[in-house]
Design a protein around this motif. Structure first.
Motif, PDB file in Angstrom:
ATOM      1  N   THR A 169      70.339  15.618  38.318  1.00 39.14           N
ATOM      2  CA  THR A 169      71.204  16.749  38.602  1.00 39.14           C
ATOM      3  C   THR A 169      72.276  16.301  39.605  1.00 39.14           C
ATOM      4  O   THR A 169      72.233  15.178  40.126  1.00 39.14           O
ATOM      5  CB  THR A 169      70.403  17.912  39.190  1.00 39.14           C
ATOM      6  OG1 THR A 169      69.837  17.482  40.441  1.00 39.14           O
ATOM      7  CG2 THR A 169      69.292  18.344  38.244  1.00 39.14           C
ATOM      8  N   ALA A 170      73.224  17.165  39.878  1.00 39.21           N
ATOM      9  CA  ALA A 170      74.234  16.834  40.879  1.00 39.21           C
ATOM     10  C   ALA A 170      73.575  16.614  42.248  1.00 39.21           C
ATOM     11  O   ALA A 170      73.981  15.723  43.013  1.00 39.21           O
ATOM     12  CB  ALA A 170      75.279  17.944  40.963  1.00 39.21           C
ATOM     13  N   ILE A 171      72.529  17.400  42.539  1.00 36.86           N
ATOM     14  CA  ILE A 171      71.783  17.199  43.790  1.00 36.86           C
ATOM     15  C   ILE A 171      71.124  15.824  43.791  1.00 36.86           C
ATOM     16  O   ILE A 171      71.154  15.098  44.795  1.00 36.86           O
ATOM     17  CB  ILE A 171      70.731  18.309  43.966  1.00 36.86           C
ATOM     18  CG1 ILE A 171      71.417  19.667  44.132  1.00 36.86           C
ATOM     19  CG2 ILE A 171      69.824  18.018  45.153  1.00 36.86           C
ATOM     20  CD1 ILE A 171      70.455  20.839  44.197  1.00 36.86           C
ATOM     21  N   GLY A 172      70.514  15.457  42.656  1.00 35.59           N
ATOM     22  CA  GLY A 172      69.881  14.150  42.551  1.00 35.59           C
ATOM     23  C   GLY A 172      70.893  13.022  42.633  1.00 35.59           C
ATOM     24  O   GLY A 172      70.628  11.966  43.227  1.00 35.59           O
ATOM     25  N   ASP A 173      72.067  13.215  42.043  1.00 30.50           N
ATOM     26  CA  ASP A 173      73.102  12.186  42.091  1.00 30.50           C
ATOM     27  C   ASP A 173      73.589  11.978  43.529  1.00 30.50           C
ATOM     28  O   ASP A 173      73.818  10.844  43.955  1.00 30.50           O
ATOM     29  CB  ASP A 173      74.270  12.597  41.187  1.00 30.50           C
ATOM     30  CG  ASP A 173      75.353  11.536  41.101  1.00 30.50           C
ATOM     31  OD1 ASP A 173      75.130  10.533  40.415  1.00 30.50           O
ATOM     32  OD2 ASP A 173      76.398  11.723  41.760  1.00 30.50           O
ATOM     33  N   GLU A 174      73.756  13.062  44.275  1.00 24.80           N
ATOM     34  CA  GLU A 174      74.172  12.944  45.666  1.00 24.80           C
ATOM     35  C   GLU A 174      73.085  12.267  46.498  1.00 24.80           C
ATOM     36  O   GLU A 174      73.374  11.429  47.357  1.00 24.80           O
ATOM     37  CB  GLU A 174      74.478  14.336  46.234  1.00 24.80           C
ATOM     38  CG  GLU A 174      74.808  14.380  47.712  1.00 24.80           C
ATOM     39  CD  GLU A 174      76.060  13.611  48.081  1.00 24.80           C
ATOM     40  OE1 GLU A 174      76.259  13.333  49.282  1.00 24.80           O
ATOM     41  OE2 GLU A 174      76.857  13.261  47.169  1.00 24.80           O
ATOM     42  N   ALA A 175      71.802  12.608  46.226  1.00 21.01           N
ATOM     43  CA  ALA A 175      70.701  11.947  46.938  1.00 21.01           C
ATOM     44  C   ALA A 175      70.675  10.461  46.616  1.00 21.01           C
ATOM     45  O   ALA A 175      70.412   9.627  47.501  1.00 21.01           O
ATOM     46  CB  ALA A 175      69.373  12.602  46.569  1.00 21.01           C
ATOM     47  N   LEU A 176      70.963  10.109  45.357  1.00 18.39           N
ATOM     48  CA  LEU A 176      71.000   8.699  44.971  1.00 18.39           C
ATOM     49  C   LEU A 176      72.098   7.958  45.727  1.00 18.39           C
ATOM     50  O   LEU A 176      71.895   6.820  46.166  1.00 18.39           O
ATOM     51  CB  LEU A 176      71.236   8.589  43.462  1.00 18.39           C
ATOM     52  CG  LEU A 176      71.449   7.170  42.929  1.00 18.39           C
ATOM     53  CD1 LEU A 176      70.206   6.319  43.145  1.00 18.39           C
ATOM     54  CD2 LEU A 176      71.822   7.186  41.453  1.00 18.39           C
ATOM     55  N   ARG A 177      73.255   8.609  45.884  1.00 17.98           N
ATOM     56  CA  ARG A 177      74.349   7.972  46.619  1.00 17.98           C
ATOM     57  C   ARG A 177      73.903   7.610  48.032  1.00 17.98           C
ATOM     58  O   ARG A 177      74.180   6.497  48.519  1.00 17.98           O
ATOM     59  CB  ARG A 177      75.560   8.910  46.665  1.00 17.98           C
ATOM     60  CG  ARG A 177      76.791   8.309  47.337  1.00 17.98           C
ATOM     61  CD  ARG A 177      77.831   9.369  47.603  1.00 17.98           C
ATOM     62  NE  ARG A 177      77.352  10.363  48.573  1.00 17.98           N
ATOM     63  CZ  ARG A 177      77.331  10.179  49.882  1.00 17.98           C
ATOM     64  NH1 ARG A 177      77.730   9.024  50.411  1.00 17.98           N
ATOM     65  NH2 ARG A 177      76.887  11.127  50.692  1.00 17.98           N
ATOM     66  N   ARG A 178      73.186   8.495  48.665  1.00 19.01           N
ATOM     67  CA  ARG A 178      72.739   8.242  50.021  1.00 19.01           C
ATOM     68  C   ARG A 178      71.641   7.168  50.067  1.00 19.01           C
ATOM     69  O   ARG A 178      71.605   6.339  50.985  1.00 19.01           O
ATOM     70  CB  ARG A 178      72.243   9.536  50.655  1.00 19.01           C
ATOM     71  CG  ARG A 178      73.331  10.608  50.774  1.00 19.01           C
ATOM     72  CD  ARG A 178      72.883  11.732  51.664  1.00 19.01           C
ATOM     73  NE  ARG A 178      72.661  11.269  53.034  1.00 19.01           N
ATOM     74  CZ  ARG A 178      72.132  12.018  54.001  1.00 19.01           C
ATOM     75  NH1 ARG A 178      71.765  13.272  53.741  1.00 19.01           N
ATOM     76  NH2 ARG A 178      71.961  11.528  55.211  1.00 19.01           N
ATOM     77  N   VAL A 179      70.755   7.181  49.058  1.00 15.98           N
ATOM     78  CA  VAL A 179      69.713   6.148  48.988  1.00 15.98           C
ATOM     79  C   VAL A 179      70.345   4.777  48.806  1.00 15.98           C
ATOM     80  O   VAL A 179      69.906   3.783  49.413  1.00 15.98           O
ATOM     81  CB  VAL A 179      68.730   6.456  47.838  1.00 15.98           C
ATOM     82  CG1 VAL A 179      67.834   5.249  47.550  1.00 15.98           C
ATOM     83  CG2 VAL A 179      67.874   7.666  48.188  1.00 15.98           C
ATOM     84  N   LEU A 180      71.384   4.708  47.992  1.00 17.51           N
ATOM     85  CA  LEU A 180      72.081   3.438  47.800  1.00 17.51           C
ATOM     86  C   LEU A 180      72.717   2.981  49.116  1.00 17.51           C
ATOM     87  O   LEU A 180      72.793   1.773  49.401  1.00 17.51           O
ATOM     88  CB  LEU A 180      73.147   3.577  46.717  1.00 17.51           C
ATOM     89  CG  LEU A 180      72.620   3.767  45.298  1.00 17.51           C
ATOM     90  CD1 LEU A 180      73.766   4.048  44.330  1.00 17.51           C
ATOM     91  CD2 LEU A 180      71.839   2.538  44.845  1.00 17.51           C
ATOM     92  N   GLY A 181      73.177   3.943  49.930  1.00 20.48           N
ATOM     93  CA  GLY A 181      73.711   3.588  51.235  1.00 20.48           C
ATOM     94  C   GLY A 181      72.647   3.007  52.142  1.00 20.48           C
ATOM     95  O   GLY A 181      72.892   2.035  52.873  1.00 20.48           O
ATOM     96  N   PHE A 182      71.440   3.568  52.092  1.00 17.65           N
ATOM     97  CA  PHE A 182      70.348   3.033  52.905  1.00 17.65           C
ATOM     98  C   PHE A 182      69.908   1.670  52.380  1.00 17.65           C
ATOM     99  O   PHE A 182      69.581   0.767  53.155  1.00 17.65           O
ATOM    100  CB  PHE A 182      69.186   4.019  52.916  1.00 17.65           C
ATOM    101  CG  PHE A 182      68.054   3.616  53.809  1.00 17.65           C
ATOM    102  CD1 PHE A 182      68.251   3.451  55.178  1.00 17.65           C
ATOM    103  CD2 PHE A 182      66.789   3.392  53.298  1.00 17.65           C
ATOM    104  CE1 PHE A 182      67.206   3.071  56.013  1.00 17.65           C
ATOM    105  CE2 PHE A 182      65.735   3.004  54.126  1.00 17.65           C
ATOM    106  CZ  PHE A 182      65.950   2.850  55.486  1.00 17.65           C
TER     107      PHE A 182
END
Length: 584
Positions: free
Chosen positions: A481-494
């Motif tokens: 979902t868009a929420i999951g995609d945004e969470a993925l962006r942050r996980v990739l940052g970590f």
């Protein structure tokens, strides 16, 4: 042309073909056949079969009549007037009449289709008989005669491939009045040239086996007479089904296949785009808080900003699911390390026994960590200990696989509850895998129908190919979902932070416990070596962060500890996934 006959006893438990191979002890006392060839070319056949079952309990016999033959080139002898071209089958039209016994009473029988012919199952399936039994069979055959330039001919395997011995075998061929018959007769196994006894008088010929025929032996009769006496019609021919019958390869079929291929490709890509491509916010949500969303563009750039802390305090396994849409065994292994780091258990390396001993580790339960567990973590924790205070990794071998499945299921449920996915990624993959197999099956059915009915089998082939393409694509159908995609962006940052940690070595010298705290994340990210490299030379700092939850077999060194942790992760992943039937 050859015609094969099989006569077999019916065992008393069931009507099964070829049962006599495993049930000897009976014989054909006498087999006689009278073949009357009418002027119209139809053969009237009457057979008398005397079977002596002795004391055996039998239901009756089988009589197999071959009615279909593959057309093949004539290898020797003259060519018949009516050839049997390749690609076709020659068919005999056989019409069976009632079967009777020695007293003329009707005997129950059933006709069924078999490979290349029909089978008469003679006898009562609910009643057995013993001793000598006589069966009278009558049937007509059309299309079995051959015409040549100088004569007409019957070439007939009257008795062939019997499964029991035949004491007496005799055949009589009767032609219309005025015919002068020439004869030949052969007995023995297939292709035998052993002669049997023949005699002819006017329009009648007789053939007799000169000895007892063993199981598998038979008798073949040949009768020839001048042409014009019998109306020998061209053989009954049917097209034999071949690959060429399914295709025409004309413009209509080729054009239809091209259109179908484009349609199948568009369908598969459309399904992936509409149901498998991630949703995403249309703007930088972390800056605008604008909830407008759409399907993520194929070439959209993902703005990755380094995250110095686990975003939203996510756990390693949760990040693992976000990254690859799978609850992997490695995610569960990282969770075990994370539970240890957070004070829920202690890991002790067990010294190897001997040179070839395998590494092992012991988990010991710890209480009072003050850190609550998520549902999937609690499921894992309970499954590991099962009421015990401590357990070795080796003790979980072949016993943990079902528990592992439940842990993964709760991990998927966690990802759905956080609205990263609308449905469990595993369920989504299974649904689309079933759809892919359905496309392949439907396409294969349409190929069969189009080939048999219209000789246009090529047109639906792309549907099969589309289904085959969907099989591997089903793995990519879980949709964030868009929420999951945004969470993925942050996980990739970590993950970027962990992967580039070596550039921040001086910072780590000042931060307590960061080596151990982020180690489970490095396991999930596949960056353990890079994370360890950042602490090279900082053995004291790293060692202090692991002392409370891990006890090794030697002095602490970052690189040695990292190598041991890789072995630990590999061993645990293999062990908890092993089943009694596996070698893991």
């Amino acid at each position: 042309m050859l015609r094969y006959l099989v006569i077999a006893a019916l065992v008393c438990v069931a009507l099964l073909p070829f049962a006599a191979r495993a049930d000897e002890g009976w014989v054909l006392e006498r087999f006689t056949a009278v073949i009357v060839i009418r002027e119209d070319g139809v053969m009237e056949v009457e057979e008398t079969i005397e079977a002596d079952f002795g004391a055996l309990q039998k239901h009756g016999i089988f009589r197999d009549l071959r009615t279909r033959f593959k057309c093949e080139p004539v290898k020797e002898g003259p060519e018949p007037l009516y050839p049997c071209p390749g690609g076709k089958d020659r068919v005999y039209k056989v019409v069976a009449q009632p079967v009777t016994d020695a007293s003329g009473e009707a005997v129950e029988y059933k006709i069924e289709e078999i490979d290349h012919g029909i089978r008469l199952k003679i006898g009562d399936p609910d009643r057995t008989v013993t001793g000598l039994q006589t069966y009278h069979l009558r049937y007509t055959v059309e299309g079995a005669l051959n015409a040549f330039d100088d004569h007409d001919e019957l070439y007939w395997n009257v008795l062939s491939d019997t499964l029991v011995p035949t004491a007496v075998a005799k055949v009589t061929v009767v032609l219309p009045a005025g015919a002068e018959v020439e004869t030949a007769c052969y007995q023995g196994y297939y292709r035998s040239r052993e002669r049997c006894k023949t005699a002819s008088s006017g329009s009648t010929a007789s053939y007799t086996a000169t000895r007892i025929l063993n199981a598998g032996e038979g008798i073949t009769v040949v009768a020839g007479w001048p042409g014009g006496i019998v109306n020998v019609s061209p053989p009954l021919l049917e097209d034999r089904l071949s690959i060429d019958d399914f295709f025409t390869f004309d413009a209509a079929e080729l054009g239809g296949a091209i259109v179908a291929a484009l349609a199948a490709l568009v369908l598969v890509l459309r399904l992936w785009w509409a149901h498998g491509r991630d949703r995403a916010y249309k703007t930088l949500y972390y800056l605008t808080n604008d909830p407008a969303e759409g399907t993520r563009s194929l070439f959209a750039r993902r703005d990755i900003v380094v995250e110095f802390l686990p975003p939203e305090r996510l756990r390693p396994a949760q990040m693992g699911v976000l990254l690859d849409e799978r609850a992997d065994t490695l995610d569960v292994t990282a969770t075990i390390v994370d539970l240890a780091v957070r004070g829920h258990l202690h890991i002790t390396e067990v010294a190897k026994k001997g040179w070839f001993g395998k590494g092992d580790w012991k988990f010991k339960k710890k209480e009072g960590s003050g850190d609550s567990l998520l549902p999937y973590e609690q499921e894992l924790y309970d499954a590991i200990f099962e009421g015990r205070e401590e357990v070795k990794v080796s003790q979980l071998k072949n016993k943990f696989a079902s528990d592992l499945g439940r842990v993964k299921q709760k991990l998927y449920q966690d990802s759905v509850s956080r609205r990263w996915f609308k449905r469990s990624p595993e369920s989504t993959r299974n649904i689309w895998l079933a759809i892919a197999f359905g496309m392949v099956g439907l396409g294969a059915l349409m190929v069969l129908i189009a080939g048999l009915q219209f000789s246009r089998a090529l047109i639906p082939v792309p549907l099969v190919l589309g289904g085959l393409l969907m099989l591997p694509l089903s793995r990519a159908m879980p949709r964030r979902t868009a929420i999951g995609d945004e969470a993925l962006r942050r996980v990739l940052g970590f993950r970027l932070y962990i992967a580039t940690a070596e550039t921040r070595r001086q910072e780590f010298n000042e931060q307590q416990n960061i080596f151990a705290a982020y180690l489970p994340f490095a396991i999930v990210f596949g960056c353990v070596d890079k994370w360890a490299k950042a602490f090279e030379g900082l053995d004291e700092v790293a060692g202090q962060s692991t002392a409370a939850w891990y006890t090794g077999t030697g002095p602490f060194q970052v690189m040695a500890f990292t190598a041991g942790m890789r072995g630990f992760a590999s061993s645990v992943s293999t062990t908890i996934a092993s089943t009694p039937g596996s070698s893991g």
